[in-house]
Design a protein around this motif. Sequence first.
Motif, PDB file in Angstrom:
ATOM      1  N   GLU A   1       9.767   9.475  -6.173  1.00  0.00           N
ATOM      2  CA  GLU A   1       8.336   9.489  -6.444  1.00  0.00           C
ATOM      3  C   GLU A   1       7.947   8.162  -7.064  1.00  0.00           C
ATOM      4  O   GLU A   1       8.585   7.705  -8.002  1.00  0.00           O
ATOM      5  N   ILE A   2       6.920   7.570  -6.516  1.00  0.00           N
ATOM      6  CA  ILE A   2       6.411   6.309  -7.062  1.00  0.00           C
ATOM      7  C   ILE A   2       4.929   6.478  -7.331  1.00  0.00           C
ATOM      8  O   ILE A   2       4.237   7.241  -6.644  1.00  0.00           O
ATOM      9  N   GLN A   3       4.462   5.795  -8.345  1.00  0.00           N
ATOM     10  CA  GLN A   3       3.042   5.834  -8.653  1.00  0.00           C
ATOM     11  C   GLN A   3       2.386   4.589  -8.080  1.00  0.00           C
ATOM     12  O   GLN A   3       2.822   3.463  -8.353  1.00  0.00           O
ATOM     13  N   VAL A   4       1.394   4.828  -7.302  1.00  0.00           N
ATOM     14  CA  VAL A   4       0.648   3.732  -6.684  1.00  0.00           C
ATOM     15  C   VAL A   4      -0.727   3.727  -7.328  1.00  0.00           C
ATOM     16  O   VAL A   4      -1.415   4.742  -7.336  1.00  0.00           O
ATOM     17  N   PRO A   5      -1.128   2.609  -7.914  1.00  0.00           N
ATOM     18  CA  PRO A   5      -2.448   2.578  -8.544  1.00  0.00           C
ATOM     19  C   PRO A   5      -3.547   2.834  -7.521  1.00  0.00           C
ATOM     20  O   PRO A   5      -3.430   2.420  -6.366  1.00  0.00           O
ATOM     21  N   ALA A   6      -4.547   3.528  -7.988  1.00  0.00           N
ATOM     22  CA  ALA A   6      -5.689   3.812  -7.110  1.00  0.00           C
ATOM     23  C   ALA A   6      -6.400   2.502  -6.795  1.00  0.00           C
ATOM     24  O   ALA A   6      -6.440   1.588  -7.622  1.00  0.00           O
TER      25      ALA A   6
END
Length: 161
Positions: free
Chosen positions: A127-132
Amino acid sequence: MPILSLPFARGLLAAAALIALAPAVLAQGKPSRASIDETYRQDRAACLDSASQHERSACLREAGAARAEALRGRPLTGASPEELTRNALQRCQRLPPENKMLCERMARGEGTASGSVAAGGLIKELEIQVPAPAPMAAPPPMMAPPSPAAPTPMEPPPLPK
């Protein structure tokens, strides 16, 4: 999901025993021909307990292959963790650049794994967080369309003289 048949389970058990016994034999140093042959006889006997001909033949092939490798002096324990990681990183090289980095992270152990081979598959996740994306600027307000000019009265056609 199909349930394993008893003969199939026996075949799997025999193959697992074959794999489990191989490292113990190799840990003692180079095994003697007599110990290799004894291990092969035990593996073969376990294979012959299988009721299914297909499973029996596959098990016997594995036992014969294990014996042949032992006679050549090759370890049956498989690849080292470093070698497995190196192989996984090489497989990542063929991916597009945007996926290559994620593949390499997973090859180095990041992420989670669930399921099992016995259950039909091993699922690996990272899981990676991608900035909006930045919010778009509001479009300029719509200007009111110009009002139509007052129609000019049409002059009647000239009357014939």
